[in-house]
Design a protein around this motif. Structure first.
Motif, PDB file in Angstrom:
ATOM      1  N   VAL A 115       0.872  -1.174   0.000  1.00 29.20           N
ATOM      2  CA  VAL A 115       0.000   0.000   0.000  1.00 29.20           C
ATOM      3  C   VAL A 115       0.912   1.227   0.000  1.00 29.20           C
ATOM      4  CG1 VAL A 115      -1.744   1.269   1.326  1.00 29.20           C
ATOM      5  CG2 VAL A 115      -1.805  -1.242   1.245  1.00 29.20           C
ATOM      6  N   ILE A 116       0.710   2.099  -0.974  1.00 33.45           N
ATOM      7  CA  ILE A 116       1.606   3.254  -1.108  1.00 33.45           C
ATOM      8  C   ILE A 116       0.824   4.517  -0.782  1.00 33.45           C
ATOM      9  CG2 ILE A 116       3.295   4.379  -2.622  1.00 33.45           C
ATOM     10  CD1 ILE A 116       3.696   1.321  -2.351  1.00 33.45           C
ATOM     11  N   GLU A 117       1.266   5.189   0.260  1.00 35.12           N
ATOM     12  CA  GLU A 117       0.516   6.353   0.749  1.00 35.12           C
ATOM     13  C   GLU A 117       1.415   7.597   0.803  1.00 35.12           C
ATOM     14  OE1 GLU A 117      -1.731   5.608   4.299  1.00 35.12           O
ATOM     15  OE2 GLU A 117      -2.247   7.719   4.537  1.00 35.12           O
ATOM     16  N   PRO A 118       0.941   8.707   0.229  1.00 38.05           N
ATOM     17  CA  PRO A 118       1.745   9.943   0.298  1.00 38.05           C
ATOM     18  C   PRO A 118       1.632  10.575   1.681  1.00 38.05           C
ATOM     19  CG  PRO A 118      -0.297  10.346  -0.888  1.00 38.05           C
ATOM     20  CD  PRO A 118      -0.304   8.893  -0.525  1.00 38.05           C
ATOM     21  N   VAL A 119       2.702  11.206   2.122  1.00 39.29           N
ATOM     22  CA  VAL A 119       2.715  11.905   3.409  1.00 39.29           C
ATOM     23  C   VAL A 119       2.246  13.338   3.189  1.00 39.29           C
ATOM     24  CG1 VAL A 119       4.221  12.763   5.251  1.00 39.29           C
ATOM     25  CG2 VAL A 119       4.618  10.498   4.268  1.00 39.29           C
ATOM     26  N   GLY A 120       1.431  13.836   4.104  1.00 40.10           N
ATOM     27  CA  GLY A 120       1.058  15.253   4.070  1.00 40.10           C
ATOM     28  C   GLY A 120      -0.129  15.544   3.192  1.00 40.10           C
ATOM     29  N   LYS A 121      -0.479  16.832   3.180  1.00 41.97           N
ATOM     30  CA  LYS A 121      -1.658  17.274   2.412  1.00 41.97           C
ATOM     31  C   LYS A 121      -1.228  17.560   0.993  1.00 41.97           C
ATOM     32  CE  LYS A 121      -4.776  19.044   5.733  1.00 41.97           C
ATOM     33  NZ  LYS A 121      -5.989  19.294   6.018  1.00 41.97           N
ATOM     34  N   ILE A 122      -1.250  16.545   0.181  1.00 42.43           N
ATOM     35  CA  ILE A 122      -0.839  16.749  -1.198  1.00 42.43           C
ATOM     36  C   ILE A 122      -1.925  16.168  -2.093  1.00 42.43           C
ATOM     37  CG2 ILE A 122       0.482  14.579  -1.320  1.00 42.43           C
ATOM     38  CD1 ILE A 122       2.585  16.299  -2.848  1.00 42.43           C
ATOM     39  N   MET A 123      -2.143  16.787  -3.213  1.00 36.73           N
ATOM     40  CA  MET A 123      -3.171  16.294  -4.120  1.00 36.73           C
ATOM     41  C   MET A 123      -2.827  14.865  -4.542  1.00 36.73           C
ATOM     42  SD  MET A 123      -4.527  18.407  -7.366  1.00 36.73           S
ATOM     43  CE  MET A 123      -5.202  19.880  -6.660  1.00 36.73           C
ATOM     44  N   PHE A 124      -3.843  14.029  -4.622  1.00 38.65           N
ATOM     45  CA  PHE A 124      -3.592  12.613  -4.913  1.00 38.65           C
ATOM     46  C   PHE A 124      -3.011  12.451  -6.319  1.00 38.65           C
ATOM     47  CE2 PHE A 124      -4.789   8.106  -5.445  1.00 38.65           C
ATOM     48  CZ  PHE A 124      -4.279   7.627  -4.249  1.00 38.65           C
ATOM     49  N   ASN A 125      -2.022  11.589  -6.431  1.00 42.28           N
ATOM     50  CA  ASN A 125      -1.429  11.317  -7.744  1.00 42.28           C
ATOM     51  C   ASN A 125      -1.302   9.799  -7.893  1.00 42.28           C
ATOM     52  OD1 ASN A 125       0.226  10.912  -9.988  1.00 42.28           O
ATOM     53  ND2 ASN A 125       1.244  12.895  -9.684  1.00 42.28           N
ATOM     54  N   ARG A 126      -2.377   9.222  -8.413  1.00 38.00           N
ATOM     55  CA  ARG A 126      -2.489   7.753  -8.481  1.00 38.00           C
ATOM     56  C   ARG A 126      -1.347   7.135  -9.302  1.00 38.00           C
ATOM     57  NH1 ARG A 126      -5.397   4.534 -12.097  1.00 38.00           N
ATOM     58  NH2 ARG A 126      -6.010   2.498 -11.265  1.00 38.00           N
ATOM     59  N   ALA A 127      -1.073   7.727 -10.473  1.00 44.18           N
ATOM     60  CA  ALA A 127      -0.075   7.139 -11.369  1.00 44.18           C
ATOM     61  C   ALA A 127       1.319   7.155 -10.739  1.00 44.18           C
ATOM     62  CB  ALA A 127      -0.066   7.898 -12.692  1.00 44.18           C
ATOM     63  N   MET A 128       1.644   8.269 -10.087  1.00 43.02           N
ATOM     64  CA  MET A 128       2.970   8.384  -9.471  1.00 43.02           C
ATOM     65  C   MET A 128       3.120   7.345  -8.354  1.00 43.02           C
ATOM     66  SD  MET A 128       4.536  11.842  -7.935  1.00 43.02           S
ATOM     67  CE  MET A 128       6.262  12.148  -7.733  1.00 43.02           C
ATOM     68  N   LEU A 129       2.065   7.171  -7.566  1.00 48.09           N
ATOM     69  CA  LEU A 129       2.130   6.188  -6.480  1.00 48.09           C
ATOM     70  C   LEU A 129       2.250   4.768  -7.043  1.00 48.09           C
ATOM     71  CD1 LEU A 129      -0.580   7.705  -4.084  1.00 48.09           C
ATOM     72  CD2 LEU A 129       1.911   7.874  -3.865  1.00 48.09           C
ATOM     73  N   MET A 130       1.666   4.544  -8.195  1.00 46.42           N
ATOM     74  CA  MET A 130       1.791   3.230  -8.845  1.00 46.42           C
ATOM     75  C   MET A 130       3.246   2.974  -9.252  1.00 46.42           C
ATOM     76  SD  MET A 130      -1.787   3.414 -10.999  1.00 46.42           S
ATOM     77  CE  MET A 130      -1.319   2.340 -12.333  1.00 46.42           C
ATOM     78  N   SER A 131       3.871   3.988  -9.846  1.00 41.04           N
ATOM     79  CA  SER A 131       5.289   3.839 -10.232  1.00 41.04           C
ATOM     80  C   SER A 131       6.164   3.582  -9.006  1.00 41.04           C
ATOM     81  CB  SER A 131       5.802   5.103 -10.925  1.00 41.04           C
ATOM     82  OG  SER A 131       5.411   5.140 -12.274  1.00 41.04           O
ATOM     83  N   ILE A 132       5.884   4.328  -7.934  1.00 38.65           N
ATOM     84  CA  ILE A 132       6.680   4.146  -6.710  1.00 38.65           C
ATOM     85  C   ILE A 132       6.476   2.727  -6.182  1.00 38.65           C
ATOM     86  CG2 ILE A 132       6.959   4.892  -4.312  1.00 38.65           C
ATOM     87  CD1 ILE A 132       6.115   7.731  -5.226  1.00 38.65           C
ATOM     88  N   GLY A 133       5.220   2.281  -6.189  1.00 38.16           N
ATOM     89  CA  GLY A 133       4.914   0.926  -5.726  1.00 38.16           C
ATOM     90  C   GLY A 133       5.675  -0.120  -6.532  1.00 38.16           C
ATOM     91  N   TYR A 134       5.732   0.104  -7.822  1.00 40.24           N
ATOM     92  CA  TYR A 134       6.472  -0.832  -8.692  1.00 40.24           C
ATOM     93  C   TYR A 134       7.948  -0.892  -8.287  1.00 40.24           C
ATOM     94  CZ  TYR A 134       9.251  -2.186 -12.712  1.00 40.24           C
ATOM     95  OH  TYR A 134      10.206  -2.765 -13.513  1.00 40.24           O
ATOM     96  N   LEU A 135       8.578   0.286  -8.163  1.00 42.46           N
ATOM     97  CA  LEU A 135      10.015   0.315  -7.837  1.00 42.46           C
ATOM     98  C   LEU A 135      10.287  -0.274  -6.453  1.00 42.46           C
ATOM     99  CD1 LEU A 135      11.149   3.796  -9.198  1.00 42.46           C
ATOM    100  CD2 LEU A 135      11.479   1.547 -10.236  1.00 42.46           C
ATOM    101  N   GLU A 136       9.433   0.047  -5.488  1.00 41.01           N
ATOM    102  CA  GLU A 136       9.644  -0.449  -4.125  1.00 41.01           C
ATOM    103  C   GLU A 136       9.434  -1.961  -4.043  1.00 41.01           C
ATOM    104  OE1 GLU A 136      10.865   1.127  -1.393  1.00 41.01           O
ATOM    105  OE2 GLU A 136      11.331   2.679  -2.851  1.00 41.01           O
ATOM    106  N   ALA A 137       8.431  -2.454  -4.750  1.00 41.36           N
ATOM    107  CA  ALA A 137       8.183  -3.907  -4.750  1.00 41.36           C
ATOM    108  C   ALA A 137       9.363  -4.622  -5.412  1.00 41.36           C
ATOM    109  CB  ALA A 137       6.882  -4.210  -5.489  1.00 41.36           C
ATOM    110  N   LYS A 138       9.800  -4.085  -6.527  1.00 35.08           N
ATOM    111  CA  LYS A 138      10.869  -4.725  -7.303  1.00 35.08           C
ATOM    112  C   LYS A 138      12.195  -4.736  -6.537  1.00 35.08           C
ATOM    113  CE  LYS A 138      12.606  -4.445 -12.000  1.00 35.08           C
ATOM    114  NZ  LYS A 138      13.613  -3.368 -11.983  1.00 35.08           N
ATOM    115  N   LYS A 139      12.399  -3.734  -5.707  1.00 34.22           N
ATOM    116  CA  LYS A 139      13.594  -3.690  -4.854  1.00 34.22           C
ATOM    117  C   LYS A 139      13.636  -4.900  -3.937  1.00 34.22           C
ATOM    118  CE  LYS A 139      14.354   1.104  -3.790  1.00 34.22           C
ATOM    119  NZ  LYS A 139      13.937   2.104  -2.801  1.00 34.22           N
TER     120      LYS A 139
END
Ligand code: UD2
Length: 258
Positions: free
Chosen positions: A76-100
């Motif tokens: 589950v990839i969650e942004p910290v703080g009050k930031i507008m949601f960015n689904r695609a960016m969180l998906m990319s981060i999830g991919y890189l973190e999982a692959k690590k």
């Protein structure tokens, strides 16, 4: 017996069977002990402030994936703080973190509010990217439109890298799913779909978040920048990792409008 003190009418647990998740390893990992699984998948959920959905989703999807005899890890990839949601960016981060952590056979990006209905909707990847959640009660069990690519999709690492992952600049609701579809089409890749009878979902209800929709022009014009907006330009920092009982929660710092 588990849950005897819980009043079923007051608890979301009535939709779940806790016993079915007891053999899931902390952090949300499971492998069948009785066979060699055909797939080992990373299930990636872009997420913010949807606790009830997350609880329902994880319990349901775990039962579902176990019935398919698929090895899985849930991130589950969650942004910290009050930031507008960015689904695609969180998906990319999830991919890189999982692959690590591991080279998974398949990376499945999943909305937290979609529960699959049909067990034959196999959560694996093939030679072509997959649109997995094709229709739901929200769309009267019909395909939204030909290029619709929202809800849940599955891709191999090779397929993700081929399109430079997903956009980092699409903050707010909408458009990022069309952008992924367009990226694939630009590379002459036509994703696959199972028939709707198999790929049907229940969409859990939530408030309207159709604020800040992106225009079609913005999405289509964006395509020419595909090489300059994606995995190769992704900037983020892992803030904290929490190994929860049914998933690994990764808090990330990203920059963007609030
Ligand atoms: C549709 C698509 C979704 C995405 C979105 C446009 C379907 C079934 N889903 O969803 O895939 O393309 O339109 O961006 O067609 N989320 C949070 N917290 C938030 C906002 C979003 O956790 O505050 C996550 C969560 O996993 C959610 C997903 O992003 O399921 C999609 O957001 P949504 O459910 O608010 O948008 P929806 O239902 O219009």
């Amino acid at each position: 017996m588990i849950g005897t003190s819980v009043k079923p009418e007051l608890s979301l647990d009535r939709f779940t069977n806790v016993e079915e998740t007891l053999d899931v390893r902390i952090g949300g990992h499971w492998t069948p002990s009785y066979c060699t699984p055909r797939f080992n998948i990373a299930l990636i959920i872009p997420y913010k402030d949807r606790d009830e959905h997350l609880h329902l989703f994880t319990n349901n999807i775990i039962r579902f994936l176990k019935a398919q005899h698929i090895a899985f890890s849930i991130f589950v990839i969650e942004p910290v703080g009050k930031i507008m949601f960015n689904r695609a960016m969180l998906m990319s981060i999830g991919y890189l973190e999982a692959k690590k952590r591991q080279n998974y056979d398949c990376y499945i990006f999943h909305d937290v509010d979609l529960i699959p209905l049909i067990l034959q909707n196999y959560y694996g990847c093939y030679d072509l990217p997959r649109h997995i959640a094709v229709a739901s009660n929200k769309t009267n069990f019909k395909l939204n439109y030909a290029g619709y690519f929202g809800g849940a999709i599955g891709m191999t690492a090779k397929q993700i890298e081929r399109i430079n992952g997903f956009s980092n600049i699409m903050f707010g609701w909408g458009g990022e799913d069309d952008d992924i579809y367009n990226r694939l089409r630009k590379m002459n890749i036509k994703p696959r779909r199972y028939p709707i009878e198999i790929s049907a979902y229940v969409a859990l209800g939530h408030g309207d978040d159709s604020a800040n929709p992106k225009s079609m022009d913005q999405i289509e014009n964006h395509l020419q920048f595909m090489d300059q907006d994606g995995l190769n330009t992704l900037v983020y920092k892992v803030n904290m990792v929490k190994e929860r009982r049914l998933f690994t929660l990764i808090y990330v710092n990203i920059k963007g409008p609030s």
